[in-house]
Design an enzyme around this catalytic site. Structure first.
Site, short mmCIF file in Angstrom:
data_model
loop_
_atom_site.label_atom_id
_atom_site.label_comp_id
_atom_site.label_asym_id
_atom_site.label_seq_id
_atom_site.Cartn_x
_atom_site.Cartn_y
_atom_site.Cartn_z
CD GLU A 278 43.33 39.10 14.55
OE1 GLU A 278 43.74 37.94 14.39
OE2 GLU A 278 42.73 39.73 13.67
CB THR B 50 44.09 35.03 10.91
OG1 THR B 50 43.41 36.09 11.55
CG2 THR B 50 45.27 34.60 11.75
CG HIS C 24 39.34 39.51 15.86
ND1 HIS C 24 38.09 39.82 15.39
CD2 HIS C 24 39.90 38.69 14.95
CE1 HIS C 24 37.89 39.20 14.25
NE2 HIS C 24 38.98 38.51 13.94
CG ASP D 296 46.40 39.01 11.67
OD1 ASP D 296 46.31 40.25 11.86
OD2 ASP D 296 45.54 38.20 12.08
CG HIS D 297 44.34 40.63 8.91
ND1 HIS D 297 43.42 41.36 9.63
CD2 HIS D 297 44.34 39.39 9.44
CE1 HIS D 297 42.86 40.58 10.53
NE2 HIS D 297 43.40 39.38 10.46
#
Ligand code: GP9
Ligand code: MN
Length: 626
Positions: free
Chosen positions: A253, A297, A412, A471-472
């Site tokens: 994440e 995600t 996150h 993921d980003h």
């Protein structure tokens, strides 16, 4: 005698105060890039144009009470729209789209994230609502409510003229603004938030009709493009190196590559991953970019499983979960693999309960598979260390070979972590988000290390390859100031911004011994062809847009979902080209070779979109199921 205040036309006053408020929000609450005086001017004008357009309608309403009611509610609704976008923007650096509203269910799960996005001083955004409400209700008498026909027509003509003028300036400053729709920031900057929403609604209905009218006739040209431009000749040396092995895929994440090998307060941020970079069994890709958009995600999952681009608006997991796909889990399933996802969140989040089976996943271990309580959770839910530990008992029972995807959660936004779980101190800058980021990244690093050890203890490690992929981004451009401080740069340039979209990719093949750091320009779109090749699975009939990362015959560019692209020589962003290595802005002559990619890039994105919007794979026969 006429009372003095009787002639205030409330709609004009509302236009002025609401317009000014909107301008203040654009200018100081959103961080819109303003490149020149003209853009400043357009940004200043458009809030008043939109406000006038809406409020001037009131002059046609006959009864004074209704006229006032209209103004009251329009100011309120307008303010709520601005505010919703502002809260959304603080989290995603983006504006709301219609398909995204359909994902409202996700908002509930945000919990603490939402609270941290609402500020006390936001109350000032409602001042105009209070003023208009007050004037329209209590002092209705002082407000002008009847207009001669000529006045009405004048108001109408003026609002149209203003709108046309605004669009004209916008088109002058940014040609093809409306056709190159994927940059929402431009749209908001030039035509304002409200016109942007109208535009978005039109686009949305267009998308809906596209599915109905698609008949597969678009496929031959897409197929030809993929065969000529994407598909690679020959096979990589690593083809089949992991044949029959388990694939353990960790979706990490919000981790960005800038933390790898870096320190904070003199301490390593990711000691375990740093060792993994050096490990002889690991290929580490240092120029690997995330290509996600609003679906975050889920977009990264979509890219990984399909080697198709996610959509420019909304999360494709929501908008097109019923489509036909030719996803990696399905292909692996046909090859005898058991395919599964581990992720401690509600199964409906991102519509995963619908999308996963459609992609061919056999099973999803969601939140209900885990014991989650107050002590072992933070922020979005179960802490990563607990997550991996509790997953082991399931993993050990799976029939081999399997493809198991683990999606972490602790790192996150807003990067909350109990003090006792912090192994390193927070950073010190004006951004709490960035400050908190480092300890949670470290926590994820430690949890992945623990997971590796558990895999070894359970005897799974040797029979598997382990892939770790960011993921980003985690730190949006809202935190550029703090980021430039951390990276010791004067500012974050558009070039730097693109480089910050790099996320780590590790491909770890136990016992391989030939791992190295790869500088290949690569992205999430490449995961499916790469994994299938490592497993020795032929997939010639498929339609996809990525490349096998270990095959030298590569297409040579990576496309970000906003239309920016990266080649080994250039970075294209915001209509400019930069030298890939030095970050230097190229003048027009030097940039020519870079601009040459633009057409192909747009073509590729629109082919991928066509496939999804038209659900085109329903017309393709990819061969018999085994
Ligand atoms: C939700 C998790 C986080 O299940 O994957 O989603 P994100 O907010 O990063 O898109
Ligand atoms: Mn994510």
């Amino acid at each position: 005698m006429k009372r003095k205040g009787k002639n205030i036309p409330l709609y004009v006053l509302a236009t002025l105060i609401f317009g000014l408020k909107t301008y203040i929000v654009y200018r100081f609450f959103f961080s819109l890039d303003l490149e020149n005086g003209m853009q400043e001017l357009i940004l200043f004008i458009n809030p008043f144009v939109s406000a006038f357009l809406v409020f001037a309608v009131s002059v046609w309403i006959k009864t004074p009470e209704r006229q006032m009611k209209y103004l009251r509610y329009m100011v309120l609704i307008g303010t709520l729209i601005i505010y919703a976008n502002l809260v959304f923007y603080r989290s995603f650096s983006d504006f709301i789209t219609l398909p995204q509203l359909g994902q409202g269910g996700n908002a509930g799960d945000l919990g603490s994230s939402i609270l941290s996005l609402i500020k006390v001083y936001d109350i000032i955004l409602f001042i105009d609502v209070i003023i208009v409400w007050y004037l329209s209700k209590k002092h209705v008498i002082k407000v002008k409510t009847s207009y001669p026909k000529s006045g009405k027509i004048c108001a109408f003509a003026l609002s149209l003229a203003l709108l046309v003028g605004n669009f004209f300036l916008a088109e002058m400053e940014r040609p093809q603004l409306f056709t190159r729709a994927f940059d929402r920031e431009y749209l908001v900057k030039y035509i304002g938030l409200f016109n942007y929403h109208i535009y978005d609604a039109v686009l949305h209905s267009k998308v809906k009709t596209q599915h109905v009218f698609a008949d597969g006739s678009e496929l031959p040209s897409i197929d030809e493009y993929v065969n000529n431009e994407i598909k690679q000749n020959g096979k990589s040396d690593l083809f089949g190196i992991a044949e029959g092995k388990n694939v353990i895929f960790i979706s990490a994440e919000s981790i960005q590559s800038f933390v790898i090998g870096n320190t904070v307060n003199g301490q390593e941020v990711t000691p375990f991953l740093n060792r993994l970079v050096e490990d002889e069994d690991t290929y580490y890709f240092e120029n690997f970019y995330h290509q996600t958009e609003q679906g975050k995600t889920s977009d990264s999952e979509f890219l990984t499983e399909n080697s198709l681009y996610p959509l420019p608006r909304g999360a494709v997991f929501y908008t097109h979960a019923q489509n036909d796909y030719r996803a990696m889990p399905e292909i692996l399933g046909n090859e005898g693999y058991y395919t599964t996802v581990f992720h401690a969140n509600n199964d409906s989040f991102y519509n995963r309960d619908q999308m996963y089976p459609n992609l061919g996943f056999d099973y999803y271990y969601d939140q209900d598979a885990y014991e989650v309580n107050e002590n072992n959770s933070i922020g979005w839910g179960l802490k990563d260390k607990q997550f991996f530990e509790q997953s082991m008992k399931y993993l050990q029972t799976l029939e081999e070979p399997y493809y198991a995807k683990f999606i972490t959660l602790t790192n996150h936004f807003p990067f909350e972590l109990d003090v006792k779980d912090r192994s390193i101190d927070r950073y010190d800058s004006n951004s709490n988000t960035l400050n908190n980021y480092f300890p949670t990244v470290r926590y994820m690093d430690e949890s992945i290390e623990l997971f590796f050890n558990q895999l070894k203890d359970a005897g799974i490690y040797e029979d598997s390859i382990i892939i770790i992929m960011g993921d980003h981004y985690g730190i949006s451009s809202n935190h550029n100031k703090a980021m430039s401080q951390y990276l010791d740069k004067e500012e974050i340039t558009p070039y730097d911004h693109v480089q910050l979209q790099r996320v780590p990719l590790f491909i770890h093949i136990p016992g391989h011994g030939e791992g190295e750091v790869k500088s290949t320009i690569s992205g999430q779109i490449d995961m499916k062809p790469t994994i299938l090749s490592l497993l020795g699975i032929e997939n010639d009939e498929d339609i996809y847009f990525g490349n096998d990362l270990f095959n030298e015959d590569r297409k040579g560019y990576v496309i970000l979902r906003n239309g920016d692209y990266i080649t080994k020589d250039y970075i294209y962003t915001s209509d400019n080209c930069y030298n890939f290595t030095t970050g230097e802005l190229l003048d027009e002559t030097d940039a020519n070779a870079c601009f040459e990619f633009t057409e192909k890039v747009n073509q590729e994105l629109s082919y991928s979109d066509d496939i999804i919007y038209g659900d085109l794979f329903r017309f393709v026969d990819f061969g018999e199921e085994k």
